[in-house]
Design a protein around this motif. Structure first.
Motif, PDB file in Angstrom:
ATOM      1  N   ASP A 170      67.638  35.095  14.161  1.00  0.00           N
ATOM      2  CA  ASP A 170      67.812  36.170  13.185  1.00  0.00           C
ATOM      3  C   ASP A 170      66.466  36.880  13.033  1.00  0.00           C
ATOM      4  OD1 ASP A 170      68.366  37.832  11.049  1.00  0.00           O
ATOM      5  OD2 ASP A 170      68.793  36.206   9.629  1.00  0.00           O
ATOM      6  N   PHE A 171      66.376  38.116  13.551  1.00  0.00           N
ATOM      7  CA  PHE A 171      65.135  38.870  13.478  1.00  0.00           C
ATOM      8  C   PHE A 171      65.435  40.365  13.562  1.00  0.00           C
ATOM      9  CE2 PHE A 171      65.735  37.524  17.892  1.00  0.00           C
ATOM     10  CZ  PHE A 171      65.715  38.731  18.567  1.00  0.00           C
ATOM     11  N   THR A 172      64.420  41.166  13.278  1.00  0.00           N
ATOM     12  CA  THR A 172      64.516  42.616  13.379  1.00  0.00           C
ATOM     13  C   THR A 172      63.452  43.094  14.355  1.00  0.00           C
ATOM     14  OG1 THR A 172      65.281  42.790  11.100  1.00  0.00           O
ATOM     15  CG2 THR A 172      64.389  44.795  12.087  1.00  0.00           C
ATOM     16  N   ILE A 173      63.843  44.000  15.262  1.00  0.00           N
ATOM     17  CA  ILE A 173      62.888  44.570  16.212  1.00  0.00           C
ATOM     18  C   ILE A 173      62.856  46.091  16.068  1.00  0.00           C
ATOM     19  CG2 ILE A 173      63.054  42.718  17.905  1.00  0.00           C
ATOM     20  CD1 ILE A 173      64.856  44.613  19.587  1.00  0.00           C
ATOM     21  N   ARG A 174      61.782  46.660  16.586  1.00  0.00           N
ATOM     22  CA  ARG A 174      61.640  48.109  16.668  1.00  0.00           C
ATOM     23  C   ARG A 174      61.679  48.468  18.156  1.00  0.00           C
ATOM     24  NH1 ARG A 174      59.504  51.437  13.180  1.00  0.00           N
ATOM     25  NH2 ARG A 174      58.372  49.794  12.106  1.00  0.00           N
ATOM     26  N   TYR A 175      62.526  49.438  18.479  1.00  0.00           N
ATOM     27  CA  TYR A 175      62.606  49.945  19.849  1.00  0.00           C
ATOM     28  C   TYR A 175      62.524  51.460  19.766  1.00  0.00           C
ATOM     29  CZ  TYR A 175      64.007  50.576  24.670  1.00  0.00           C
ATOM     30  OH  TYR A 175      64.028  50.927  25.989  1.00  0.00           O
ATOM     31  N   GLY A 176      61.360  52.006  20.084  1.00  0.00           N
ATOM     32  CA  GLY A 176      61.141  53.439  19.889  1.00  0.00           C
ATOM     33  C   GLY A 176      61.223  53.752  18.406  1.00  0.00           C
ATOM     34  N   ASP A 177      62.104  54.676  18.052  1.00  0.00           N
ATOM     35  CA  ASP A 177      62.297  55.043  16.649  1.00  0.00           C
ATOM     36  C   ASP A 177      63.395  54.231  15.981  1.00  0.00           C
ATOM     37  OD1 ASP A 177      60.348  56.956  16.864  1.00  0.00           O
ATOM     38  OD2 ASP A 177      61.750  58.572  17.380  1.00  0.00           O
ATOM     39  N   ARG A 178      64.019  53.334  16.716  1.00  0.00           N
ATOM     40  CA  ARG A 178      65.151  52.574  16.184  1.00  0.00           C
ATOM     41  C   ARG A 178      64.717  51.217  15.633  1.00  0.00           C
ATOM     42  NH1 ARG A 178      69.491  52.393  20.791  1.00  0.00           N
ATOM     43  NH2 ARG A 178      70.625  51.290  19.173  1.00  0.00           N
ATOM     44  N   ILE A 179      65.329  50.817  14.525  1.00  0.00           N
ATOM     45  CA  ILE A 179      65.147  49.480  13.960  1.00  0.00           C
ATOM     46  C   ILE A 179      66.463  48.745  14.192  1.00  0.00           C
ATOM     47  CG2 ILE A 179      64.781  48.147  11.849  1.00  0.00           C
ATOM     48  CD1 ILE A 179      62.298  49.612  12.736  1.00  0.00           C
ATOM     49  N   ILE A 180      66.388  47.567  14.809  1.00  0.00           N
ATOM     50  CA  ILE A 180      67.590  46.834  15.197  1.00  0.00           C
ATOM     51  C   ILE A 180      67.546  45.435  14.603  1.00  0.00           C
ATOM     52  CG2 ILE A 180      68.925  45.941  17.146  1.00  0.00           C
ATOM     53  CD1 ILE A 180      67.489  48.231  18.791  1.00  0.00           C
ATOM     54  N   ASP A 181      68.565  45.126  13.798  1.00  0.00           N
ATOM     55  CA  ASP A 181      68.724  43.769  13.267  1.00  0.00           C
ATOM     56  C   ASP A 181      69.490  42.943  14.294  1.00  0.00           C
ATOM     57  OD1 ASP A 181      67.454  43.810  10.775  1.00  0.00           O
ATOM     58  OD2 ASP A 181      69.138  44.901   9.910  1.00  0.00           O
ATOM     59  N   ASN A 182      69.007  41.754  14.559  1.00  0.00           N
ATOM     60  CA  ASN A 182      69.643  40.866  15.523  1.00  0.00           C
ATOM     61  C   ASN A 182      69.984  39.541  14.856  1.00  0.00           C
ATOM     62  OD1 ASN A 182      70.240  39.938  18.400  1.00  0.00           O
ATOM     63  ND2 ASN A 182      68.804  38.394  17.673  1.00  0.00           N
ATOM     64  N   LYS A 183      71.243  39.181  14.884  1.00  0.00           N
ATOM     65  CA  LYS A 183      71.710  37.867  14.454  1.00  0.00           C
ATOM     66  C   LYS A 183      72.637  37.402  15.561  1.00  0.00           C
ATOM     67  CE  LYS A 183      71.382  38.733   9.563  1.00  0.00           C
ATOM     68  NZ  LYS A 183      72.009  38.724   8.275  1.00  0.00           N
ATOM     69  N   SER A 184      72.167  36.461  16.366  1.00  0.00           N
ATOM     70  CA  SER A 184      72.983  36.059  17.515  1.00  0.00           C
ATOM     71  C   SER A 184      72.587  34.675  18.013  1.00  0.00           C
ATOM     72  CB  SER A 184      72.818  37.067  18.660  1.00  0.00           C
ATOM     73  OG  SER A 184      71.485  37.051  19.135  1.00  0.00           O
ATOM     74  N   ASN A 185      73.438  34.130  18.854  1.00  0.00           N
ATOM     75  CA  ASN A 185      73.137  32.883  19.538  1.00  0.00           C
ATOM     76  C   ASN A 185      72.493  33.194  20.879  1.00  0.00           C
ATOM     77  OD1 ASN A 185      74.503  31.757  17.428  1.00  0.00           O
ATOM     78  ND2 ASN A 185      75.649  30.338  18.694  1.00  0.00           N
ATOM     79  N   GLN A 186      71.633  32.299  21.307  1.00  0.00           N
ATOM     80  CA  GLN A 186      70.975  32.417  22.604  1.00  0.00           C
ATOM     81  C   GLN A 186      71.109  31.077  23.315  1.00  0.00           C
ATOM     82  OE1 GLN A 186      66.888  33.976  22.944  1.00  0.00           O
ATOM     83  NE2 GLN A 186      66.388  32.027  23.908  1.00  0.00           N
ATOM     84  N   LEU A 187      71.575  31.113  24.527  1.00  0.00           N
ATOM     85  CA  LEU A 187      71.650  29.918  25.354  1.00  0.00           C
ATOM     86  C   LEU A 187      70.469  29.957  26.322  1.00  0.00           C
ATOM     87  CD1 LEU A 187      73.442  27.440  25.873  1.00  0.00           C
ATOM     88  CD2 LEU A 187      74.499  28.746  27.730  1.00  0.00           C
ATOM     89  N   SER A 188      69.562  28.995  26.203  1.00  0.00           N
ATOM     90  CA  SER A 188      68.397  28.909  27.079  1.00  0.00           C
ATOM     91  C   SER A 188      68.592  27.746  28.042  1.00  0.00           C
ATOM     92  CB  SER A 188      67.123  28.677  26.267  1.00  0.00           C
ATOM     93  OG  SER A 188      66.923  29.724  25.355  1.00  0.00           O
ATOM     94  N   ILE A 189      68.309  27.990  29.301  1.00  0.00           N
ATOM     95  CA  ILE A 189      68.433  26.948  30.313  1.00  0.00           C
ATOM     96  C   ILE A 189      67.077  26.796  30.994  1.00  0.00           C
ATOM     97  CG2 ILE A 189      69.659  26.147  32.366  1.00  0.00           C
ATOM     98  CD1 ILE A 189      71.923  28.124  31.536  1.00  0.00           C
ATOM     99  N   GLY A 190      66.465  25.633  30.813  1.00  0.00           N
ATOM    100  CA  GLY A 190      65.160  25.351  31.414  1.00  0.00           C
ATOM    101  C   GLY A 190      65.299  24.370  32.564  1.00  0.00           C
ATOM    102  N   TYR A 191      64.758  24.729  33.708  1.00  0.00           N
ATOM    103  CA  TYR A 191      64.816  23.903  34.910  1.00  0.00           C
ATOM    104  C   TYR A 191      63.454  23.249  35.106  1.00  0.00           C
ATOM    105  CZ  TYR A 191      68.926  26.799  35.743  1.00  0.00           C
ATOM    106  OH  TYR A 191      70.132  27.451  35.624  1.00  0.00           O
ATOM    107  N   TRP A 192      63.427  21.918  35.085  1.00  0.00           N
ATOM    108  CA  TRP A 192      62.186  21.149  35.125  1.00  0.00           C
ATOM    109  C   TRP A 192      61.955  20.525  36.492  1.00  0.00           C
ATOM    110  CZ3 TRP A 192      58.944  19.894  30.836  1.00  0.00           C
ATOM    111  CH2 TRP A 192      59.323  20.502  29.644  1.00  0.00           C
ATOM    112  N   LYS A 193      60.689  20.547  36.927  1.00  0.00           N
ATOM    113  CA  LYS A 193      60.277  19.899  38.181  1.00  0.00           C
ATOM    114  C   LYS A 193      58.855  19.385  37.996  1.00  0.00           C
ATOM    115  CE  LYS A 193      61.005  19.034  42.597  1.00  0.00           C
ATOM    116  NZ  LYS A 193      61.991  18.085  42.998  1.00  0.00           N
ATOM    117  N   ASP A 194      58.634  18.123  38.278  1.00  0.00           N
ATOM    118  CA  ASP A 194      57.303  17.505  38.186  1.00  0.00           C
ATOM    119  C   ASP A 194      56.649  17.703  36.810  1.00  0.00           C
ATOM    120  OD1 ASP A 194      57.502  16.647  40.863  1.00  0.00           O
ATOM    121  OD2 ASP A 194      56.738  18.581  41.579  1.00  0.00           O
ATOM    122  N   GLY A 195      57.450  17.581  35.739  1.00  0.00           N
ATOM    123  CA  GLY A 195      56.922  17.643  34.389  1.00  0.00           C
ATOM    124  C   GLY A 195      56.698  19.035  33.827  1.00  0.00           C
ATOM    125  N   LEU A 196      57.092  20.084  34.561  1.00  0.00           N
ATOM    126  CA  LEU A 196      56.899  21.454  34.098  1.00  0.00           C
ATOM    127  C   LEU A 196      58.191  22.251  34.218  1.00  0.00           C
ATOM    128  CD1 LEU A 196      53.504  22.244  35.865  1.00  0.00           C
ATOM    129  CD2 LEU A 196      53.843  21.719  33.443  1.00  0.00           C
TER     130      LEU A 196
END
Length: 151
Positions: free
Chosen positions: A111-137
Motif C-alpha cells: 500500500d503506497f502512493t507514487i508520482r508519475y509525471g503529473d499524476r499521483i497514483i495510489d496503489n493497494k495490491s498484492n505482489q508475488l515475488s519469486i527469488g531463484y537462489w544459487k550458491d547462497g545468493l
C-alpha cells in the motif's frame, strides 16, 4: 525458533538502527510485519553481482548496480507515501530443473502512493515475488503485480 538482533556501532549506526535474523518455523505475527520489502539492504547483501530482475511489466534489469539504480529511482523520485508492506505467505521449493538450489515464492500486500509525471497514483495490491537462489545468493527475481499503464 532462533531470533537474533544486533545494533551496529558507528559509522553504520548512523544509517541502520537494527539488524535481525530469524531461523525456524511459525513466524510470530509481531515479527511478520518486520520482513524486508526488497529495498537496498537486500540488494547489497543477498543478490549476486549478475542478478536478473524481471518487473511485472516485463522490464528486465541485469546486474546489481543497475538494479540498485532502478530501486533508487523508485524510492527517491517516485514514492510519495509508503503505508504498508506485509508478507502474506512465503514458500520454499526445490527447482524442478535443478538450475537453482531452491526457489522462494513470497506473496506481499503493498500500500503506497507514487508520482508519475503529473499524476499521483495510489496503489493497494498484492505482489508475488519469486527469488531463484544459487550458491547462497539470489541470481534471478521476478515481481508479479498489477501493471498500471502510464500513457
Amino acid at each position: 525458533m532462533l531470533y537474533q538482533t544486533y545494533q551496529p556501532r558507528s559509522p553504520l549506526s548512523q544509517f541502520v538502527e537494527l539488524l535481525w535474523s530469524r531461523e525456524g518455523e511459525n513466524l510470530p505475527k509481531t515479527q511478520s510485519r518486520l520482513l524486508p520489502i526488497g529495498s537496498m539492504e537486500l540488494v547489497i547483501n543477498l543478490y549476486a553481482e549478475d542478478i536478473v530482475m524481471i518487473e511485472g511489466d516485463g522490464t528486465v534489469t541485469t546486474g546489481k548496480e543497475a538494479c540498485r539504480q532502478g530501486r533508487a529511482i523508485f524510492f527517491d523520485k517516485m514514492l510519495v507515501e509508503f503505508r504498508e508492506s506485509r508478507s502474506i505467505d512465503q514458500n520454499i521449493a526445490v527447482s524442478a530443473d535443478r538450475t537453482y538450489d531452491f526457489v522462494v515464492v513470497s506473496n506481499w500486500y503493498n500500500d503506497f502512493t507514487i508520482r508519475y509525471g503529473d499524476r499521483i497514483i495510489d496503489n493497494k495490491s498484492n505482489q508475488l515475488s519469486i527469488g531463484y537462489w544459487k550458491d547462497g545468493l539470489v541470481v534471478k527475481e521476478s515481481y508479479n503485480y498489477p501493471v498500471i499503464l502510464m500513457t
